[in-house]
Structures are given as structure tokens and as C-alpha cells.
Design an enzyme around this catalytic site. Structure first.
Site, mmCIF file in Angstrom:
data_model
loop_
_atom_site.group_PDB
_atom_site.id
_atom_site.type_symbol
_atom_site.label_atom_id
_atom_site.label_comp_id
_atom_site.label_asym_id
_atom_site.label_seq_id
_atom_site.Cartn_x
_atom_site.Cartn_y
_atom_site.Cartn_z
ATOM 1 N N ASP A 49 -38.044 -64.736 70.601
ATOM 2 C CA ASP A 49 -38.110 -65.151 69.201
ATOM 3 C C ASP A 49 -37.138 -64.341 68.361
ATOM 4 O OD1 ASP A 49 -39.858 -66.610 66.990
ATOM 5 O OD2 ASP A 49 -39.464 -64.572 66.284
ATOM 6 N N TYR A 54 -32.351 -61.819 61.476
ATOM 7 C CA TYR A 54 -32.504 -60.573 62.252
ATOM 8 C C TYR A 54 -31.144 -59.975 62.622
ATOM 9 C CZ TYR A 54 -37.316 -62.326 62.928
ATOM 10 O OH TYR A 54 -38.584 -62.817 62.747
ATOM 11 N N HIS A 112 -37.842 -70.483 58.056
ATOM 12 C CA HIS A 112 -38.375 -69.118 58.109
ATOM 13 C C HIS A 112 -39.465 -68.873 57.057
ATOM 14 C CE1 HIS A 112 -36.945 -64.930 59.645
ATOM 15 N NE2 HIS A 112 -38.246 -64.918 59.410
HETATM 16 P P1 NDP Z 1 -45.661 -56.298 66.296
HETATM 17 O O1 NDP Z 1 -47.011 -56.555 65.743
HETATM 18 O O2 NDP Z 1 -45.197 -57.064 67.475
HETATM 19 O O3 NDP Z 1 -45.559 -54.730 66.538
HETATM 20 C C1 NDP Z 1 -44.372 -54.119 66.952
HETATM 21 C C2 NDP Z 1 -44.579 -52.614 66.911
HETATM 22 O O4 NDP Z 1 -45.605 -52.240 67.840
HETATM 23 C C3 NDP Z 1 -43.350 -51.834 67.288
HETATM 24 O O5 NDP Z 1 -43.340 -50.669 66.503
HETATM 25 C C4 NDP Z 1 -43.574 -51.493 68.751
HETATM 26 O O6 NDP Z 1 -42.930 -50.276 69.083
HETATM 27 C C5 NDP Z 1 -45.080 -51.333 68.799
HETATM 28 N N1 NDP Z 1 -45.651 -51.737 70.096
HETATM 29 C C6 NDP Z 1 -45.344 -52.839 70.809
HETATM 30 N N2 NDP Z 1 -46.067 -52.903 71.937
HETATM 31 C C7 NDP Z 1 -46.866 -51.821 71.948
HETATM 32 C C8 NDP Z 1 -47.819 -51.330 72.856
HETATM 33 N N3 NDP Z 1 -48.095 -51.988 73.970
HETATM 34 N N4 NDP Z 1 -48.452 -50.168 72.550
HETATM 35 C C9 NDP Z 1 -48.169 -49.501 71.409
HETATM 36 N N5 NDP Z 1 -47.267 -49.912 70.513
HETATM 37 C C10 NDP Z 1 -46.608 -51.068 70.767
HETATM 38 O O7 NDP Z 1 -44.647 -56.482 65.049
HETATM 39 P P2 NDP Z 1 -43.452 -57.397 64.598
HETATM 40 O O8 NDP Z 1 -43.519 -57.387 63.126
HETATM 41 O O9 NDP Z 1 -42.181 -57.039 65.221
HETATM 42 O O10 NDP Z 1 -43.860 -58.889 65.068
HETATM 43 C C11 NDP Z 1 -43.492 -59.448 66.310
HETATM 44 C C12 NDP Z 1 -42.410 -60.506 66.155
HETATM 45 O O11 NDP Z 1 -42.832 -61.553 65.288
HETATM 46 C C13 NDP Z 1 -41.124 -60.009 65.472
HETATM 47 O O12 NDP Z 1 -40.358 -59.178 66.312
HETATM 48 C C14 NDP Z 1 -40.485 -61.306 65.132
HETATM 49 O O13 NDP Z 1 -39.887 -61.919 66.266
HETATM 50 C C15 NDP Z 1 -41.687 -62.109 64.648
HETATM 51 N N6 NDP Z 1 -41.866 -62.020 63.170
HETATM 52 C C16 NDP Z 1 -41.684 -63.154 62.431
HETATM 53 C C17 NDP Z 1 -41.828 -63.141 61.071
HETATM 54 C C18 NDP Z 1 -41.643 -64.392 60.311
HETATM 55 O O14 NDP Z 1 -41.543 -64.324 59.074
HETATM 56 N N7 NDP Z 1 -41.558 -65.531 60.943
HETATM 57 C C19 NDP Z 1 -42.157 -61.904 60.334
HETATM 58 C C20 NDP Z 1 -42.388 -60.754 61.202
HETATM 59 C C21 NDP Z 1 -42.243 -60.838 62.563
HETATM 60 P P3 NDP Z 1 -41.620 -50.137 70.026
HETATM 61 O O15 NDP Z 1 -40.721 -51.311 69.769
HETATM 62 O O16 NDP Z 1 -41.046 -48.858 69.573
HETATM 63 O O17 NDP Z 1 -42.101 -50.096 71.444
#
Ligand code: NDP
Length: 277
Positions: A49, A54, A112
Site C-alpha cells: 500500500d 508518500y 486519498h
Molecule cells: P501502523 O499502525 O501500521 O504502525 C506502524 C508503527 O508500528 C511503526 O512505528 C512501526 O515501527 C511499528 N510496528 C510495526 N509492527 C510492529 C510490531 N510487530 N511490534 C511493534 N511495533 C511495530 O501505522 P501506519 O500509520 O503506518 O499505518 C499503516 C499503513 O496504512 C501506512 O503505512 C499506509 O500505507 C496506510 N495509511 C493510510 C492512510 C490514509 O489516509 N489512507 C493514513 C495512514 C496510514 P517500525 O517501522 O520502526 O518497525
């Protein structure tokens, strides 16, 4: 494992979408996004995604091409950014995304955010792309029920997906039912609440111990058992693998109910009724 991870839900138009994908918001273009996508595909992910906003479509495309997995086995989502909404500008934005991705189609193209006064025209552009066979599925993101009601009044094609903030503190029960009733697949963004709070919650720790899983896996399994597609983000190889390993256990009805009780209708991201970008 790979097969389960690749398995998915059939969207209203018959296209299969994997239950779990890798999110790449805030993942830096170049080496970082390429490594994350490569690690995910090696771990069996078949869905990525991204979004024009981004700024990492080139790296996503490069990693996909270099993965050795045939393009037809992967599911790539990107999104039209707010500044590009409108009919002609959305069509142009699609071409620009394809060029950056180095692809001749994406699997899912989303609006979006519901930019007032613009999203209906943008939707017409997405319908055109779909009717012309340029994209396999089209949908929206951050649409409340009233946005969908409004869009559906004029839409020729119903959105196949609505991607929204969704986690145990914001379980969106009414929107989930609304979408279910209309054949719109709900997809969870920030499923891990951006790594805040929930991963340390006592209930998650208790259920993790019970199922010999991690808190993140419990939350992601809750998504899938609720019929919600999920796209956790991580750039950490062990976490990328951990997040995908959710297809070999099941939460009980009581586990599910206890997680549901954590709902506080609380967001970590902007409310789609009140954003200024
Ligand atoms: P998430 O809820 O997926 O959380 C991501 C965070 O959690 C990062 O800091 C990551 O750290 C940490 N993390 C991931 N896996 C673990 C684990 N197993 N244990 C502990 N910590 C963990 O947040 P996002 O906001 O990134 O949402 C996911 C996706 O949704 C986005 O990347 C994007 O593709 C989409 N999105 C879409 C939006 C929209 O408006 N349509 C808005 C926001 C997000 P690290 O990377 O350091 O491992």
C-alpha cells in the site's frame, strides 16, 4: 504460510485482494522502502500500500520488479492526492503514479481523502480508468458514511474498497456494517495505532500469552476476523515477518468481544470531516 498470506477476499468486482499487505507511509524513498518491500515479498506478502503523497512509488516499483515474483501475483495500491483531485488532474495523477511505479496498471486506485466539492469529479475519473481497463479495482479512503451516501447518489460504479483508520480504539462498527451491506470492503490504516499504546495494553499482552503470539499479531488477527483488510507498516525485518504470521491461530468469540470493548471512537489521525490538507 505464503499461500495463506497471499489468500484474500474477493472484492465486489471479482478481484482478489490479500487480507494483509505492507503499508509504506513515512518510509523513505530509495533504499529504505526498497528494503522493506523486498523483505515483505520474501516473507510472503503479496500486497503493498503506497500513495503518490508518500513520495516512494519509485522505490516500491523497483523492489516489486526486482522481487522475481510475477507482477500478476502482486496487489499494488496507490492513491490520488488531494491537490490532484478533479477529473483531468486525477487522470494525469494516475499516469504520473504509473510512471513512477514503472507499471502499466495498479490493482487498486483510491481517492486519498474526501476533498469537498472535488471528490465526485475525481470519482468520475477513477470510473473512466476502470471502464477503460487501466486499473483492476477502484475505491476511496477516509470516507465516512455520509461521504459514501453522497458519492453513491451519482456513482456509476460503487467503490470496491474504503480504507480508513481502524484499530481497537476506533473500531468503526457502524461504518463496517454500512460497507458490508453495500459490498464495499473495509481496509484498516494505522491498524497498530502507529505503534502507540495498544501494543502495551494488558489485554493484548494477556491474549498474546494465551495464543503464544505477540500483541501486534493479536490486533492484526482481530482485523482479519472482523473481515477487515489490514496493512501494517514496518521497516524492521523481524516485525515485517511477525506481522504476517497471523494465519495459524484463531481468536475466540470472547477474545474478539473483549478487544471490541476497547473502542473509544478515538483517532490518531485526522478526522475526515475536519482536515486542512
Ligand atoms: P501502523 O499502525 O501500521 O504502525 C506502524 C508503527 O508500528 C511503526 O512505528 C512501526 O515501527 C511499528 N510496528 C510495526 N509492527 C510492529 C510490531 N510487530 N511490534 C511493534 N511495533 C511495530 O501505522 P501506519 O500509520 O503506518 O499505518 C499503516 C499503513 O496504512 C501506512 O503505512 C499506509 O500505507 C496506510 N495509511 C493510510 C492512510 C490514509 O489516509 N489512507 C493514513 C495512514 C496510514 P517500525 O517501522 O520502526 O518497525
Amino acid at each position: 504460510m505464503t499461500q495463506q498470506l497471499a489468500s484474500g477476499v474477493t472484492l465486489a468486482n471479482g478481484v482478489n485482494m490479500p487480507w494483509l499487505g505492507l503499508g509504506v507511509w513515512k518510509v523513505t524513498e530509495g533504499g529504505e522502502v526498497e528494503r522493506a518491500v523486498r523483505t515483505a515479498i520474501e516473507a510472503g506478502y503479496r500486497s503493498i500500500d503506497t500513495a503518490a503523497a508518500y513520495g516512494n512509488e519509485e522505490g516500491v516499483g523497483k523492489a516489486v520488479r526486482e522481487s522475481g515474483v510475477p507482477r500478476g501475483e502482486l496487489f499494488v495500491t496507490t492513491k490520488v492526492w488531494n491537490a490532484d483531485q478533479g477529473y483531468d488532474s486525477a487522470l494525469a495523477a494516475y499516469e504520473s503514479s504509473l510512471q513512477k511505479l514503472g507499471m502499466d496498471y495498479v490493482d487498486l486506485y483510491l481517492i486519498h481523502w474526501p476533498v469537498k466539492g472535488k471528490y465526485k469529479e475525481t470519482w468520475k475519473a477513477l470510473e473512466k480508468l476502470y471502464k477503460d481497463g487501466r486499473v483492476r479495482a477502484i475505491g476511496v479512503s477516509n470516507f465516512h458514511e455520509h461521504h459514501l451516501d453522497d458519492l453513491l447518489q451519482d456513482a456509476e460504479i460503487k467503490p470496491m474498497v474504503n480504507q480508513v483508520e481502524y484499530h481497537p480504539r476506533l473500531s468503526q462498527r457502524s461504518l463496517l456494517n454500512y460497507c458490508r451491506d453495500r459490498g464495499i470492503q473495509l481496509e484498516a490504516w494505522s491498524p497498530l495505532m502507529q505503534g502507540k499504546e495498544l501494543l502495551d495494553h494488558e489485554l493484548m499482552k494477556e491474549l498474546a500469552a494465551k495464543h503464544r503470539k505477540t500483541p501486534a499479531q493479536i490486533i492484526l488477527r482481530w482485523d482479519v476476523q472482523n473481515g477487515v483488510v489490514t496493512i501494517p507498516k514496518s521497516v524492521t525485518p523481524e516485525r515485517i515477518r511477525e506481522n504476517a504470521d497471523i494465519f495459524d491461530f484463531e481468536l475466540s468469540a470472547d477474545d474478539m468481544r473483549r478487544i471490541d470493548e476497547l473502542n473509544e471512537n478515538r483517532r490518531v489521525g485526522p478526522d475526515p470531516d475536519n482536515f486542512n490538507f
